[in-house]
Design a protein around this motif. Structure first.
Motif, PDB file in Angstrom:
ATOM      1  N   GLU A   1       7.329 -12.889  14.396  1.00 27.72           N
ATOM      2  CA  GLU A   1       6.741 -13.864  13.605  1.00 27.72           C
ATOM      3  C   GLU A   1       5.331 -13.333  13.164  1.00 27.72           C
ATOM      4  OE1 GLU A   1       7.970 -15.052  16.464  1.00 27.72           O
ATOM      5  OE2 GLU A   1       9.842 -15.515  15.855  1.00 27.72           O
ATOM      6  N   GLU A   2       4.591 -13.098  14.116  1.00 27.59           N
ATOM      7  CA  GLU A   2       3.198 -12.554  13.770  1.00 27.59           C
ATOM      8  C   GLU A   2       3.212 -11.293  12.866  1.00 27.59           C
ATOM      9  OE1 GLU A   2       1.865 -11.923  17.704  1.00 27.59           O
ATOM     10  OE2 GLU A   2       0.976 -13.961  17.987  1.00 27.59           O
ATOM     11  N   LEU A   3       4.133 -10.349  13.141  1.00 22.06           N
ATOM     12  CA  LEU A   3       4.327  -9.309  12.125  1.00 22.06           C
ATOM     13  C   LEU A   3       4.670  -9.613  10.929  1.00 22.06           C
ATOM     14  CD1 LEU A   3       4.189  -6.206  11.993  1.00 22.06           C
ATOM     15  CD2 LEU A   3       6.725  -6.137  12.828  1.00 22.06           C
ATOM     16  N   LEU A   4       5.597 -10.342  10.791  1.00 19.38           N
ATOM     17  CA  LEU A   4       6.165 -10.848   9.414  1.00 19.38           C
ATOM     18  C   LEU A   4       4.861 -11.573   8.642  1.00 19.38           C
ATOM     19  CD1 LEU A   4       9.667 -12.351  10.193  1.00 19.38           C
ATOM     20  CD2 LEU A   4       8.998 -10.271   8.749  1.00 19.38           C
ATOM     21  N   LYS A   5       4.251 -12.380   9.333  1.00 23.20           N
ATOM     22  CA  LYS A   5       3.019 -13.050   8.584  1.00 23.20           C
ATOM     23  C   LYS A   5       2.140 -11.878   8.066  1.00 23.20           C
ATOM     24  CE  LYS A   5      -0.683 -16.515   9.649  1.00 23.20           C
ATOM     25  NZ  LYS A   5      -1.099 -17.131  10.788  1.00 23.20           N
ATOM     26  N   ILE A   6       1.854 -10.747   8.861  1.00 27.03           N
ATOM     27  CA  ILE A   6       0.712  -9.833   8.496  1.00 27.03           C
ATOM     28  C   ILE A   6       1.333  -9.494   7.431  1.00 27.03           C
ATOM     29  CG2 ILE A   6      -0.223  -7.612   9.049  1.00 27.03           C
ATOM     30  CD1 ILE A   6      -0.282  -8.832  11.922  1.00 27.03           C
ATOM     31  N   LEU A   7       2.697  -8.563   7.373  1.00 27.67           N
ATOM     32  CA  LEU A   7       3.582  -7.924   6.379  1.00 27.67           C
ATOM     33  C   LEU A   7       3.663  -8.689   5.119  1.00 27.67           C
ATOM     34  CD1 LEU A   7       6.340  -6.176   8.256  1.00 27.67           C
ATOM     35  CD2 LEU A   7       4.028  -5.370   7.605  1.00 27.67           C
ATOM     36  N   GLN A   8       3.519 -10.101   5.242  1.00 29.83           N
ATOM     37  CA  GLN A   8       3.774 -10.911   3.787  1.00 29.83           C
ATOM     38  C   GLN A   8       2.353 -11.540   3.322  1.00 29.83           C
ATOM     39  OE1 GLN A   8       6.481 -13.944   5.207  1.00 29.83           O
ATOM     40  NE2 GLN A   8       8.299 -12.631   5.148  1.00 29.83           N
ATOM     41  N   ASP A   9       1.146 -11.085   4.060  1.00 28.75           N
ATOM     42  CA  ASP A   9      -0.137 -11.379   3.397  1.00 28.75           C
ATOM     43  C   ASP A   9      -0.532 -10.626   2.311  1.00 28.75           C
ATOM     44  OD1 ASP A   9      -2.599 -12.932   4.102  1.00 28.75           O
ATOM     45  OD2 ASP A   9      -3.159 -10.776   4.019  1.00 28.75           O
ATOM     46  N   PRO A  10      -0.825 -11.503   1.277  1.00 30.72           N
ATOM     47  CA  PRO A  10      -1.162 -10.580  -0.022  1.00 30.72           C
ATOM     48  C   PRO A  10      -2.365  -9.701   0.191  1.00 30.72           C
ATOM     49  CG  PRO A  10      -0.984 -12.870  -0.281  1.00 30.72           C
ATOM     50  CD  PRO A  10      -1.013 -12.939   1.313  1.00 30.72           C
ATOM     51  N   GLU A  11      -3.157  -9.813   0.852  1.00 30.30           N
ATOM     52  CA  GLU A  11      -4.399  -8.890   1.128  1.00 30.30           C
ATOM     53  C   GLU A  11      -3.798  -7.700   1.853  1.00 30.30           C
ATOM     54  OE1 GLU A  11      -8.462 -10.677   2.167  1.00 30.30           O
ATOM     55  OE2 GLU A  11      -7.045 -11.949   2.981  1.00 30.30           O
ATOM     56  N   PHE A  12      -2.916  -7.746   2.831  1.00 25.69           N
ATOM     57  CA  PHE A  12      -2.370  -6.462   3.469  1.00 25.69           C
ATOM     58  C   PHE A  12      -1.661  -5.956   2.395  1.00 25.69           C
ATOM     59  CE2 PHE A  12       1.279  -4.390   5.676  1.00 25.69           C
ATOM     60  CZ  PHE A  12       0.273  -3.722   6.553  1.00 25.69           C
ATOM     61  N   GLN A  13      -0.619  -6.539   1.714  1.00 23.36           N
ATOM     62  CA  GLN A  13       0.021  -5.728   0.492  1.00 23.36           C
ATOM     63  C   GLN A  13      -0.576  -5.260  -0.358  1.00 23.36           C
ATOM     64  OE1 GLN A  13       2.625  -8.833  -0.866  1.00 23.36           O
ATOM     65  NE2 GLN A  13       3.978  -8.792   1.042  1.00 23.36           N
ATOM     66  N   GLU A  14      -1.660  -5.661  -0.708  1.00 26.04           N
ATOM     67  CA  GLU A  14      -2.613  -5.023  -1.717  1.00 26.04           C
ATOM     68  C   GLU A  14      -3.535  -3.879  -1.145  1.00 26.04           C
ATOM     69  OE1 GLU A  14      -4.592  -4.261  -5.240  1.00 26.04           O
ATOM     70  OE2 GLU A  14      -3.190  -5.899  -4.968  1.00 26.04           O
ATOM     71  N   LEU A  15      -3.709  -3.850  -0.047  1.00 29.06           N
ATOM     72  CA  LEU A  15      -4.398  -2.627   1.023  1.00 29.06           C
ATOM     73  C   LEU A  15      -3.399  -1.667   1.061  1.00 29.06           C
ATOM     74  CD1 LEU A  15      -6.667  -1.498   2.414  1.00 29.06           C
ATOM     75  CD2 LEU A  15      -5.709  -2.593   4.474  1.00 29.06           C
ATOM     76  N   VAL A  16      -2.115  -1.990   1.268  1.00 30.15           N
ATOM     77  CA  VAL A  16      -1.146  -0.920   1.096  1.00 30.15           C
ATOM     78  C   VAL A  16      -1.051  -0.067  -0.113  1.00 30.15           C
ATOM     79  CG1 VAL A  16       1.182  -0.616   1.677  1.00 30.15           C
ATOM     80  CG2 VAL A  16       0.217  -1.990   3.160  1.00 30.15           C
ATOM     81  N   LYS A  17      -1.003  -1.034  -1.144  1.00 27.38           N
ATOM     82  CA  LYS A  17      -0.923  -0.208  -2.441  1.00 27.38           C
ATOM     83  C   LYS A  17      -1.998   0.411  -2.817  1.00 27.38           C
ATOM     84  CE  LYS A  17       1.735  -4.442  -4.592  1.00 27.38           C
ATOM     85  NZ  LYS A  17       1.649  -5.298  -5.522  1.00 27.38           N
ATOM     86  N   LYS A  18      -3.379   0.021  -2.479  1.00 29.29           N
ATOM     87  CA  LYS A  18      -4.391   0.875  -2.664  1.00 29.29           C
ATOM     88  C   LYS A  18      -4.351   2.252  -1.643  1.00 29.29           C
ATOM     89  CE  LYS A  18      -7.923  -2.590  -3.824  1.00 29.29           C
ATOM     90  NZ  LYS A  18      -9.203  -3.101  -3.459  1.00 29.29           N
ATOM     91  N   VAL A  19      -4.050   1.977  -0.568  1.00 32.04           N
ATOM     92  CA  VAL A  19      -3.997   3.368   0.078  1.00 32.04           C
ATOM     93  C   VAL A  19      -2.815   4.285  -0.457  1.00 32.04           C
ATOM     94  CG1 VAL A  19      -3.114   4.109   2.534  1.00 32.04           C
ATOM     95  CG2 VAL A  19      -4.752   2.294   2.260  1.00 32.04           C
ATOM     96  N   THR A  20      -1.852   3.777  -0.709  1.00 30.27           N
ATOM     97  CA  THR A  20      -0.595   4.614  -1.192  1.00 30.27           C
ATOM     98  C   THR A  20      -1.226   5.376  -2.465  1.00 30.27           C
ATOM     99  OG1 THR A  20       0.957   3.040  -0.425  1.00 30.27           O
ATOM    100  CG2 THR A  20       1.538   4.508  -1.995  1.00 30.27           C
ATOM    101  N   ALA A  21      -1.628   4.542  -3.508  1.00 33.66           N
ATOM    102  CA  ALA A  21      -2.353   4.979  -4.721  1.00 33.66           C
ATOM    103  C   ALA A  21      -3.466   5.903  -4.474  1.00 33.66           C
ATOM    104  CB  ALA A  21      -2.767   3.901  -5.805  1.00 33.66           C
ATOM    105  N   VAL A  22      -4.329   5.936  -3.659  1.00 30.97           N
ATOM    106  CA  VAL A  22      -5.318   6.730  -3.467  1.00 30.97           C
ATOM    107  C   VAL A  22      -4.803   8.214  -2.665  1.00 30.97           C
ATOM    108  CG1 VAL A  22      -7.307   7.185  -1.927  1.00 30.97           C
ATOM    109  CG2 VAL A  22      -7.356   5.112  -3.236  1.00 30.97           C
ATOM    110  N   THR A  23      -3.880   7.947  -1.905  1.00 32.44           N
ATOM    111  CA  THR A  23      -3.291   9.122  -1.031  1.00 32.44           C
ATOM    112  C   THR A  23      -2.587   9.956  -2.104  1.00 32.44           C
ATOM    113  OG1 THR A  23      -3.057   7.724   0.835  1.00 32.44           O
ATOM    114  CG2 THR A  23      -1.707   9.782   0.649  1.00 32.44           C
ATOM    115  N   LEU A  24      -1.897   9.194  -2.917  1.00 33.67           N
ATOM    116  CA  LEU A  24      -0.888  10.115  -3.834  1.00 33.67           C
ATOM    117  C   LEU A  24      -1.770  10.814  -4.884  1.00 33.67           C
ATOM    118  CD1 LEU A  24       1.894   7.430  -4.527  1.00 33.67           C
ATOM    119  CD2 LEU A  24       2.051   9.746  -3.491  1.00 33.67           C
ATOM    120  N   ILE A  25      -2.944  10.072  -5.341  1.00 32.28           N
ATOM    121  CA  ILE A  25      -3.830  10.834  -6.371  1.00 32.28           C
ATOM    122  C   ILE A  25      -4.480  12.019  -5.523  1.00 32.28           C
ATOM    123  CG2 ILE A  25      -5.988  10.599  -7.546  1.00 32.28           C
ATOM    124  CD1 ILE A  25      -4.952   7.431  -7.981  1.00 32.28           C
TER     125      ILE A  25
END
Length: 103
Positions: free
Chosen positions: A4-28
Motif C-alpha cells: 500500500e505504501e509503495l502504491l501510494k508513492i507510485l501514484q503520487d503526482p510529484e513522484f510521477q513528474e520526477l520520473v518524467k523529468k528524469v526520463t526526459a533528461v536522461t534521453l536527451i
C-alpha cells in the motif's frame, strides 16, 4: 515497505513528474552523447583524409586527435551538466518526497 505504501508513492503526482523529468533528461543527454560519439566514428570511417590533416605545418598532431580529445572533453562536460542538473533539480525533489513519505 508494504504494498500500500509503495502504491501510494507510485501514484503520487510529484513522484510521477520526477520520473518524467528524469526520463526526459536522461534521453536527451544520451542522444546528444550518441550523436557526438557516432559522428566521430563515422568521420573515422568516411573522412580519413580530413582527420589525417596536420593541425599546423610541421606538427605531429592531426585533426583526428584533436577531435577525439574533444569528444572526451565533451563527455566530461556533459557529465558535469548532468551532475549540476541532479544537484539543482533532482535532489531537492527527492529530499522533499522522502520527507513527505516518512511521516
Amino acid at each position: 515497505m508494504k504494498k500500500e505504501e509503495l502504491l501510494k508513492i507510485l501514484q503520487d503526482p510529484e513522484f510521477q513528474e520526477l520520473v518524467k523529468k528524469v526520463t526526459a533528461v536522461t534521453l536527451i543527454f544520451t542522444a546528444v552523447m550518441m550523436v557526438v560519439y557516432y559522428s566521430f566514428i563515422l568521420m573515422l570511417a568516411y573522412a580519413k583524409d580530413f582527420l589525417a590533416t596536420p593541425v599546423c605545418e610541421g606538427c605531429a598532431t592531426n585533426i583526428g586527435i584533436v577531435i577525439g580529445v574533444g569528444v572526451i572533453v565533451f563527455s566530461w562536460l556533459l557529465t558535469g551538466a548532468y551532475i549540476w542538473w541532479a544537484n539543482t533539480s533532482y535532489d531537492p525533489v527527492v529530499r522533499k518526497l522522502r520527507e513527505k513519505f516518512r511521516r
